[in-house]
Design a protein around this motif. Structure first.
Motif, short mmCIF file in Angstrom:
data_model
loop_
_atom_site.label_atom_id
_atom_site.label_comp_id
_atom_site.label_asym_id
_atom_site.label_seq_id
_atom_site.Cartn_x
_atom_site.Cartn_y
_atom_site.Cartn_z
N ASP A 257 3.28 -7.34 9.81
CA ASP A 257 3.46 -8.76 9.64
C ASP A 257 2.12 -9.39 9.92
O ASP A 257 0.74 -9.18 10.52
N SER A 258 1.72 -10.29 8.69
CA SER A 258 0.64 -10.94 8.69
C SER A 258 -0.20 -11.59 9.49
O SER A 258 -1.13 -12.12 9.66
N VAL A 259 1.16 -12.44 10.24
CA VAL A 259 1.19 -13.34 11.31
C VAL A 259 1.02 -13.19 12.71
O VAL A 259 -0.13 -13.05 13.72
N ASP A 260 2.51 -12.25 12.67
CA ASP A 260 3.03 -11.70 13.94
C ASP A 260 1.83 -10.35 14.38
O ASP A 260 2.14 -10.04 14.38
N PRO A 261 0.40 -10.03 15.61
CA PRO A 261 0.38 -9.05 15.13
C PRO A 261 0.89 -7.77 16.27
O PRO A 261 0.94 -6.62 17.01
N THR A 262 1.55 -8.22 17.36
CA THR A 262 2.87 -7.99 17.47
C THR A 262 4.04 -7.02 16.83
O THR A 262 4.40 -6.29 18.28
N VAL A 263 4.11 -7.45 15.90
CA VAL A 263 5.22 -6.40 14.80
C VAL A 263 4.22 -5.35 14.81
O VAL A 263 3.12 -5.28 13.60
N THR A 264 4.01 -4.43 15.02
CA THR A 264 3.54 -3.08 14.60
C THR A 264 4.32 -1.70 14.25
O THR A 264 5.46 -1.65 15.07
N ASN A 265 3.68 -0.73 14.12
CA ASN A 265 4.47 0.71 14.17
C ASN A 265 4.52 1.33 15.57
O ASN A 265 4.78 2.47 15.79
N VAL A 266 4.05 0.87 16.92
CA VAL A 266 4.03 1.36 17.65
C VAL A 266 4.81 1.05 19.16
O VAL A 266 5.04 -0.31 18.75
N ASP B 32 1.35 6.07 3.18
CA ASP B 32 1.80 5.14 2.31
C ASP B 32 1.33 4.07 1.41
O ASP B 32 0.59 3.96 2.17
N SER B 33 1.72 4.45 0.32
CA SER B 33 1.23 3.52 -0.59
C SER B 33 1.79 1.76 -0.33
O SER B 33 0.33 1.10 -0.45
N ASP B 34 2.28 1.64 0.90
CA ASP B 34 2.61 -0.57 1.00
C ASP B 34 1.28 -0.43 2.20
O ASP B 34 1.78 -1.44 2.95
N ILE B 35 0.91 0.56 2.53
CA ILE B 35 0.10 0.39 3.55
C ILE B 35 -1.96 0.48 3.55
O ILE B 35 -1.96 0.99 2.51
N ALA C 33 -3.21 15.96 15.55
CA ALA C 33 -2.79 14.66 14.01
C ALA C 33 -2.68 13.71 15.37
O ALA C 33 -2.37 13.58 16.83
N VAL C 34 -3.09 12.56 14.44
CA VAL C 34 -2.82 11.19 15.33
C VAL C 34 -2.59 10.55 14.27
O VAL C 34 -2.58 10.23 13.04
N GLY C 35 -1.44 8.97 14.56
CA GLY C 35 -1.52 7.95 13.95
C GLY C 35 -2.45 6.88 14.09
O GLY C 35 -2.52 6.27 15.68
#
Length: 147
Positions: free
Chosen positions: A138-147, A106-109, A130-132
């Protein structure tokens, strides 16, 4: 796994503001690889069309999407159907082209420098189709992810 050719792409309506940074990140992560691009861009989006048409090895799928406000509102299920149609248009092109790999990015990644290598290794080690990649939202909180 040998990467003979990789196609990277996504829908890109109203995204000309981020695509230069997106491409810079992709370029840094794909040094030495044969990379081509595919974008689904609405015909009304001249800024985006002009930008990506200047990139080497780029295929543009011009769509008939109606102009819209640049609000990412996902409360309407019609938007999900619309986006799946656009993404399937990109996927149809990829299937016809048959590259070694396709990265729907995606263009925002902004792709991390080692992300493609990590994802390719995961494909090989797990014999996956396939893999993701992990995406930090979040640029501050590394726990905010897509997983």
């Amino acid at each position: 796994m040998s990467i003979d050719e990789i196609i990277i792409g996504c829908p890109a309506a109203g995204r000309s503001w981020i695509l230069p940074a997106w491409k810079k990140a992709v370029d840094a992560a794909t040094i030495g690889l044969n990379v081509s691009y595919v974008f689904a861009v609405p015909k009304w989006d001249s800024e985006c069309l002009d930008l990506v048409s200047g990139w080497a090895s780029t295929h543009i799928l011009a769509t008939d999407e109606a102009p819209r406000r640049d609000i990412r509102d996902w409360s309407n299920t019609d938007r999900y159907y619309h986006m799946s149609e656009i993404r399937n248009t990109v996927l149809k092109y990829v299937r016809q082209t048959k590259p070694s790999l396709f990265l729907s990015l995606d263009s925002d990644i902004l792709l991390a420098r080692d992300a493609l290598n990590d994802m390719t290794e995961t494909l090989v080690v797990n014999g996956a189709d396939a893999v993701g990649g992990a995406t930090f939202l979040d640029s501050v909180d590394p726990t905010v992810t897509n997983v």
